[in-house]
Design an enzyme around this catalytic site. Structure first.
Site, PDB file in Angstrom:
ATOM      1  N   LYS A1080       0.779  -1.180   0.007  1.00  0.00           N
ATOM      2  CA  LYS A1080      -0.016   0.094  -0.003  1.00  0.00           C
ATOM      3  C   LYS A1080       0.753   1.188  -0.096  1.00  0.00           C
ATOM      4  CE  LYS A1080      -2.462   1.507   3.691  1.00  0.00           C
ATOM      5  NZ  LYS A1080      -3.665   1.693   4.485  1.00  0.00           N
ATOM      6  N   LYS A1189      -9.566  -0.429  11.230  1.00  0.00           N
ATOM      7  CA  LYS A1189      -8.754  -0.094  12.412  1.00  0.00           C
ATOM      8  C   LYS A1189      -9.485  -0.380  13.807  1.00  0.00           C
ATOM      9  CE  LYS A1189      -5.605   2.943  10.016  1.00  0.00           C
ATOM     10  NZ  LYS A1189      -6.287   3.270   8.458  1.00  0.00           N
TER      11      LYS A1189
END
Length: 1606
Positions: A1080, A1189
């Site tokens: 990423k 998250k």
């Protein structure tokens, strides 16, 4: 001061009424029990009379909710010794004789007068009504007054005359107040030695009223209503007066609610019965109708016909009958059936002969099968022509009258009707048929008849009672009259270890009430059928409450699982109510056999319909539900064992979560969604009627199991019950689809409620003639018909025939597919029609229809095929979730005798580790060359020696800081100690949220996301440690050994692309060389996307086509910039880009315009309430991934919810770290593996192709230069898989064996030392020993002093003090009379001479305590009474007070009348406290509306018990009296000159103090030029006691105030 005839003036009455102390008594099973329990409470007061010369007590108890007030009023003796007697209808429209005679009207019945008061007319006409409002405005009171407005009442002569503006009012001694779904019985004692009567005299008056009320309440026959109504025109004048002008005073509002009976001039019963009847047919028909009305049967359903003309004319002419007509006898009969279902008494059907009678047959069968009373009057030809019993054994009895003749005594007609109605209404109730042959003439043609047939009717003619009264013997189960078999059943119930209570179909509201009380007492798990009325419940409390009554609502869906079905065994089953809708529940009961199976049934066992299809009932108890409940409450103790019940609770919670999640996640409007929403939108006081086939089954399986009650909170809490049901009915006797509209319309008339009928389209088409009945709108409230139109009989699609039969045959002969327009049918009948195709449209339609005063048909579009698929998937998902939950609970309970583990302590350590580079969330503007990461490690210690670890490390993206986090951790250390955790928490299906609310007593949403995540991590790892396994193994147990030995989780690398495109490509190539297959890249680090475009192209060129590339813009681009980037990299094969645009509303548009896949990240981080509703707009296929998250979204439970939604919609779920250390990463790796496994299972369920393995966002581990733990987490390249990965099993072992690296620990916090000591203070000639509790040390000299409210102690503040002690010295003081503070010496020798404890004295005591504690200024934090003290201190001693936090406080009262009233109230409270003790006082204290929110708190019982620890009641009472807000000086004017900073805090639900706080804010420092005082802080999810209800939010507010100058 004495008053003539004991009538007070308005001001005196206001003083007395506002002293009222209300005591709530536990709910009861009958009016008789309610009166008895009130009498016991009065006797308790009588034995220990109050010392005060005036005062008022009010007792209230919840009683069964069916309408009884009118009947009770009508049961009163004609020569009553008690005055007044009254009934007031609660109907919006003024009732008539006809409407009242139906016996459905709810209202208020009152007997006797506790207080009489009157007021003269005002001097000016413009002030009309203001006198009452002035007197009763000061304080709200639960008492209601009734009487006369604009009249002057002479009590000696009981005469009245009109006098505009004057009033005469009274408060009843005994009062039954009927609301929708709930009723209260009240009793009031009021005395004033100087102006009213003594306490002894008021008790004597009450006992006289009680004796009459108790004697009359047992007669509950609706016949009395007819008897009483017929006498109104000759009633005594004063009785009429009370009924004609009834006024209701409630708190400050004056409302007129006059009951006016609209009489006809010719309604006298004597006129009706003695008039000349033209022929003998007319006489007999009139006698039949009259006797029916005397028996309480006043609702007549009439079909047109010639032969029935005499009956029709007689019924239509009777003054007390309500008649409805329909051309379709079939619909008419079902309408009568519905009326009886709603009213619990039969309607009378009148038809002609021939096939008109045959058309009644379906409804007669339904009535017979379902024990519904019905009276069928059929007019027939004479016997010589025909004599047929149409209904055979389906009627309880068939009566064939002879043709009318004056040679037959009329007594025969009357006694036949009496016998027939008795048969219809006695157990087993059902239909009866009276055949009435009539010869010509059928019309009212004159023909002579001999009056001698009326001989012997003189007494009958002189009264309004039926000729023959059938007197049933009251069967009551008591311990003294039980036979051997009942004793045997009782012993079986007492010995049960795994008892289950089953509620089948329950038809009566009072039986629902009794069943609920039985469940509340017995505490067995309860399986509830939708037609019990208790499957669909409304609660006041939070959905998270761990309720005492365990309703296993999802058992039908749980039983889809073979393993659950094998486990779910009972050793005793008690069934209340008849048929059960759920087939699997019936099968489960059968599989439990042989075991004792007890059926409580009020119908004789000899009746053919015995509700035992499997022949397994071992004990049949012939008893009413109320009697059985009363017997069991007296004979059995509650089942307090927890293990199995908590096991079942966990299973049910999981299934409920899965069903709710699956249904709400689907964007389209589905039939199970309709089943959930109908109940969520129905208002209190409404009723539901379900059609057969799919609608009732969907409601039973998928209906919401928790809906917020719309009743007043105080009303619900006062009832003593956690919830109330909703009256539900349906035609489940013969279970056909015939006549449903007609039945439901009749049901609406009978129950006198708003009715929502839910049915299928075929059922609707089967009874369209029912729309003609709907349109008539006779004597009922509006109703809504919700039609689920799937264009055929969808029930067959759920049956085995659908799998083995050709579709064309199914369509023609089973589904009966059609395209009939329901809208056009409604239009033809003039009925409003609403078409619904989406969720929003359904919500809007239901909302509007429930509030409009018009009937409405809501048509929901559906389809058979989509319905089949959705139901199939829903069953599969629920089965899987049930299996999963059972495996978790079984694994964790296999060797344990308990499901709970006690926490011995919790501690935390602050760590600081060096990073290789700044985090991607950090600002790049800093010149420092070294970056660090700070956070906390939680250590949770259980009593068995197990330890769990969690990490709390907020970043900038968390919108939290270390100080805020540490405050909450300190609070949690205090809250967690001594608490317990249980094995249901790893289910992650609201289990942790429920535990936080119930065990810690704090709203789950008040915990900061990172703290919540770390706490969950510690709890789950502690449970895993206890069982010697891993976190993964407790949230996702694995059966196969391969999965247990290897659980790989692929890792996605991370690049923060601040360098050139070549630099970024170089880093990427090195990562690929290390073995990473997914990378990423952070983009949008610059003002324009050009370099990012170049970087992506360069990376792709460098790493080749096989590496997965992702981009992350972190919402930093405008829409145009993002589109430019997407178009430029379209050939670079990005898997997705995270958050490309800075406006979340542009995401879907971006997907559609660019075709580049998007992943959500920041968008989901702000979700707090109703996440599924929020996520609906991102179902779009262009949103392909969700990045979660856990520390940002608020823990594993919230993450699991979002992940489940994503997986259901085929979106990739990526778990990402927020730069947590290896400790946090080890937990995330296990959680990611759990989601990967879950996704594979989901794909198998839905027969979808397996998705590629997901690479999770844990590449942040490479940022760490130092490790938090002694050992490193093993993340490596696996050559067998060709990627960098971690193993979840190894990660689990790493977490369990975790050891902190001592070199990185900055400090460890165990617990603050708490000091408790006494300070001697002299004030006002008295000597006090003040108890002080202290913790914490000040860093900058800040000292915070906490002052509690009345009945509290300094200990109330301890959790908040522990949190605030991070940077301040925190001190709590026990105020005089409270806790450990003692009055050591005073001059007087008894209570009357005790020292003054006025506001000035108490503030002086506090000032001296502060001087003793510190020479510096302090910040005062006060709550309620303590807030008033803090405010007064801040205004008077600004040299000592730096600032003050005023929580739920007031500057006092200004109005003198209000002050006087409040003073009187507090003095009476104080007197009661001293004379009756703390327990009596606290029960009454917390019964007040101010505490409604606190009473709903899970720790309320503990809080209330803590209030019983005070031992100096004399001083405590003195404090209450002397510190009364009615005595203290008003501080409103002083606020204008206030120099000390003030922070006002109030609860979101505390309307009264919110208004006070807003008014205070406008005045603070007004004359000192303070333009912008600190804004008022409203604490969410809390009422008056905010510091107890939502302490974390209060901590944050106090902290902000303390740091305001920094």
């Amino acid at each position: 001061m004495g008053k003539e005839n004991n009538v007070l003036d308005g001001k005196e009455a206001a003083l007395l009424v506002n002293t009222c102390i209300t005591r709530n008594l536990p709910p009861v099973l009958s009016l008789e029990q309610g009166l008895d329990i009130i009498k016991d409470a009065v006797d308790e007061i009588k034995a220990n009379p109050p010392s005060c010369s005036s005062g008022m007590f009010r007792f209230q108890v919840a009683v069964p909710p069916s309408a009884k007030a009118l009947n009770w009023f009508c049961s009163q003796p004609e020569q009553s010794e008690v005055f007044p007697l009254f009934f007031i209808s609660n109907e919006k429209e003024n009732p008539t004789y006809k409407s009242l005679s139906l016996g459905r009207s709810r209202g208020v019945f009152g007997i006797g007068s506790a207080v009489n008061f009157r007021g003269p007319p005002p001097p000016h006409a413009s002030e009309k009504g203001s006198a009452i409002q002035r007197y009763l405005r000061a304080e709200s009171t639960s008492s209601k007054a009734y009487g006369f407005l604009d009249i002057e009442f002479d009590t000696e002569t009981s005469t009245i005359k009109h006098q505009s503006g004057s009033f005469y009012l009274f408060i009843p001694q005994i009062e039954l107040d009927e609301f929708e779904d709930i009723s209260f019985l009240h009793a009031t004692l009021a005395w004033d030695d100087s102006s009213l009567c003594t306490f002894t005299e008021t008790v004597q008056k009450f006992e006289l009223a009680f004796d009459q009320a108790r004697h009359s309440c047992a007669n509950n026959s609706s016949q009395l209503i007819h008897s009483s109504l017929s006498k109104f025109n000759i009633a005594e004048e004063h009785t009429e007066m009370v009924r004609l002008n009834a006024l209701l005073l409630d708190r400050k509002n004056l409302e007129a609610s006059a009951l006016k009976l609209h009489q006809k001039d010719d309604t006298n019963k004597l006129d009706y019965l003695t008039k000349d009847f033209p022929n003998i047919n007319a006489l007999w028909a009139s006698l039949i109708v009259e006797e029916c009305t005397r028996l309480g049967l006043t609702y007549f359903c009439i079909a047109p016909g010639s032969r029935s003309s005499p009956l029709t004319i007689a019924a239509a002419s009777h003054p007390l009958t309500t008649c409805i007509a329909c051309i379709d006898e079939r619909s008419l009969a079902f309408h009568a059936l519905g009326f009886a279902k709603g009213s619990q008494k039969p309607a009378v059907i009148i038809t002609s002969s021939g096939t008109a009678v045959s058309n009644l047959f379906p409804a007669v069968v339904e009535a017979s099968q379902n024990f519904v009373p019905m009276v069928v009057l059929t007019a027939d030809r004479p016997p010589e022509l025909i004599d047929v019993n149409h209904f055979g054994t389906f009627v309880r009895q068939f009566f064939s009258l002879p043709p009318p003749s004056d040679e037959i005594s009329a007594r025969m007609v009357l006694t036949t009707v009496d016998s027939a109605v008795s048969k219809a209404t006695s157990s087993p109730s059902g239909p009866i048929h009276i055949n009435c042959p009539f010869k010509e003439p059928l019309a009212y043609t004159p023909r002579d008849w001999n009056r001698k047939c009326l001989n012997g009717l003189d007494f009958w003619m002189s009264n309004a009672k039926p000729f023959t009264t059938y007197i049933p013997l009251q069967n009551s189960l008591t311990r003294n009259n039980t036979n051997g078999h009942m004793t045997e059943a009782l012993e079986l119930i007492r010995a049960a270890n795994n008892g289950i209570l089953v509620f089948g179909s329950i038809h009566k509201e009072d039986d629902m009430w009794a069943a609920l009380l039985l469940a509340k007492h017995l505490l067995w798990p309860v399986i509830v059928d939708v037609q019990s009325g208790l499957r669909l419940r409304k609660y006041l409390s939070s959905i998270l409450d761990r309720k005492d009554i365990l309703f296993v609502d999802q058992v039908d869906q749980l039983l889809l699982s073979d393993s659950v079905r094998d486990w779910m065994k009972a050793d005793v089953i008690i069934q209340i109510g008849s048929r059960i809708t759920g087939r699997r529940i019936s099968q489960m009961i059968e599989q439990c056999c042989p075991c004792p199976y007890i059926m409580v049934d009020n119908h004789p066992s000899r009746h053919p319909s015995r509700h035992d299809p499997s022949y397994i009932i071992t004990h049949r108890i012939h008893s009413s539900i109320s009697h059985f409940t009363e017997f069991l409450i007296k004979s059995c103790l509650p089942d307090l064992s927890n293990k199995r019940k908590e096991f079942i609770r966990g299973l049910d919670m999981t299934a409920a979560w899965e069903i709710s999640n699956f249904i709400n996640s689907e964007k389209s409007l589905t039939e199970p969604y309709v089943a959930r929403k109908i109940f969520e939108n129905i208002r209190c006081g409404s009723a539901l009627f379900f059609g057969n086939s799919m609608t009732v089954r969907d409601a039973d399986m998928y209906g919401s199991n928790w809906v917020q009650s719309t009743h007043n909170a105080s009303l619900m809490i006062s009832s003593g019950l956690p919830c109330h049901g909703v009256h539900v009915s349906g035609n489940r006797g013969a279970s056909g689809i015939d006549g449903l509209i007609s039945t439901a319309v009749g049901f609406a008339v009978g129950c006198n409620k708003r009715v929502l009928l839910v049915m299928g389209d075929v059922s609707f088409l089967h009874d369209t003639n029912g729309l003609a009945l709907l349109r008539q709108r006779t004597s009922r409230k509006p109703m809504v018909i919700l039609v689920v139109n799937n264009h055929g009989g969808a029930i067959f699609s759920q049956l085995p025939v659908a799998n083995t039969t050709d579709r064309s045959i199914l369509d023609q002969f089973f589904y009966t597919t059609h395209d009939v327009s329901i809208r056009h049918l409604c239009s033809a009948h003039g009925v409003k029609h609403v078409q619904v195709q989406t969720k929003t449209e359904l919500q809007d339609a239901l909302f509007a229809s429930q509030r409009e005063n018009a009937d409405c048909v809501v048509e929901v579009e559906s389809g058979i095929d989509t319905n089949v698929e959705f139901h199939s998937n829903l069953r599969s998902f629920t089965r899987q979730a049930s299996d999963h939950a059972l495996s978790i609970l079984s694994k964790l309970s296999v060797e344990d005798s308990t499901l709970h583990y006690k926490i011995s302590k919790m501690e935390y350590s602050l760590y600081r580790v060096k990073l290789n580079a700044p985090t991607t969330a950090a600002s790049r503007n800093s010149n420092t060359t070294t970056s660090y990461r700070e956070g906390f490690v939680i250590s949770l210690f259980l009593e068995d020696g197990s330890i769990g670890f969690g990490e709390v490390a907020p970043l900038e993206i968390h919108k939290e800081n270390l100080h805020d986090v540490e405050e909450q951790l300190r609070f949690l250390i205090h809250a967690m100690e001594g608490n317990t955790i249980d094995n249901s928490l790893p289910l992650l299906k609201s289990s942790i949220s429920s535990w936080i609310w119930n065990n810690l007593g704090i709203p789950p949403g008040s915990i900061l996301p990172s703290v919540r995540c770390g706490l969950e991590m510690a709890i789950l790892s502690a449970i895993a440690s206890t069982h010697g396994t891993t976190l993964l193994d407790i949230i996702h147990p694995q059966k196969d050994e391969i999965s247990k030995n290897s659980s790989p989780v692929q890792i996605c690398a991370l690049i923060d692309s601040y360098g050139t495109p070549m630099d970024t490509a170089f880093v990427a190539s090195n990562l690929v060389a290390e073995g990473f297959t997914a990378i990423k890249i952070k983009v949008a680090r610059r003002s324009e996307p050009d370099e990012d475009i170049a970087a992506i192209k360069e990376v792709r060129k460098k790493v080749g086509p096989h590496i997965v590339l992702r981009a992350d813009a972190n919402r930093k681009w405008t829409y145009d910039q993002a589109v430019k980037f997407a178009h430029s990299v379209k050939d670079c094969c990005l898997q997705y880009i995270e958050e490309p645009v800075n406006d979340e509303n542009e995401i879907v548009r971006f997907c559609e315009e660019t075709g580049l896949a998007v992943a959500l990240d920041e968008t989901i981080n702000c979700i707090r309430e109703n996440p599924l509703r929020f996520l609906e707009k991102y179902i779009h296929s262009g949103v392909t991934a969700i990045v979660i998250k856990p520390s940002v979204i608020g823990g594993f439970e919230n993450a699991a919810l979002v992940a489940r939604w994503a997986q259901q919609h085929g979106k990739t779920t990526v778990i990402s770290a927020a730069f947590e250390s290896a400790l946090g990463l080890s937990a995330y790796i296990q959680f990611a593996r759990h989601l990967d496994l879950q996704n594979c299972e989901m794909q198998k369920l839905t027969n979808k192709k397996s998705a590629p393995i997901t690479s999770h966002g844990f590449g942040t581990y490479k940022w760490f230069n130092e490790q938090v733990t002694e050992y490193s987490l093993n993340i490596r390249h696996n050559p067998n898989h060709g990627c960098v990965e971690a193993d979840a099993i190894e990660a689990g072992q790493f977490l369990q064996k975790c050891r902190l690296n001592p070199d990185i620990v900055v400090r460890t916090f165990l617990a603050d030392q708490v000091k408790e000591y006494q300070l001697a203070v002299d004030s006002g000639g008295a000597h006090y020993s003040i108890n002080v509790v202290e913790t914490g040390e000040s860093i900058d000299g800040t000292t915070v002093v906490f002052l509690h409210g009345f009945l509290g102690t300094g200990g109330d503040w301890m959790p908040i003090m522990k949190a605030a002690s991070i940077s301040a010295r925190c001190i709590a003081v026990d105020l005089p009379g409270h806790g450990g503070s003692k009055l050591k010496h005073h001059q007087g020798i008894d209570g009357s001479d005790r020292p003054d404890l006025s506001m000035d004295v108490v503030v002086d005591i506090i000032r001296k305590v502060l001087d003793n504690l510190t020479s510096e200024k302090v910040i005062l934090v006060g709550y309620s009474m303590g807030a008033r003290i803090a405010l007064y201190s801040a205004l008077k001693y600004s040299n000592k007070v730096e600032g003050a936090v005023i929580i739920s406080g007031s500057p006092g009262l200004v109005d003198e009348d209000s002050r006087e009233i409040r003073k009187a109230k507090d003095e009476f409270r104080a007197s009661t406290l001293v004379s009756n003790g703390l327990r009596f006082f606290t029960e009454a204290w917390y019964a007040e509306e101010l505490w409604a929110s606190l009473r709903g708190h899970p720790h309320f019982k503990q809080i209330a018990n803590n209030r019983l620890q005070h031992d100096d009641l004399l001083t405590l009472g003195k404090v209450l009296s002397d510190l009364s807000i009615g005595k203290q000086p008003s501080m409103w004017e002083d606020l204008k000159q206030c120099k000390v900073p003030l922070q006002l805090i109030v609860g979101e639900k505390d309307a009264k103090f919110k208004a006070i706080a807003r008014e205070m804010q406008t005045k603070i420092g007004h004359e000192n030029g303070i333009a912008n005082p600190t804004p008022v802080v409203e604490i969410p999810d809390s009422g008056h006691a905010v510091h107890l209800e939502n302490p974390l939010a209060v901590i944050a507010a106090i902290n902000r105030f303390i740091k305001r100058g920094n």
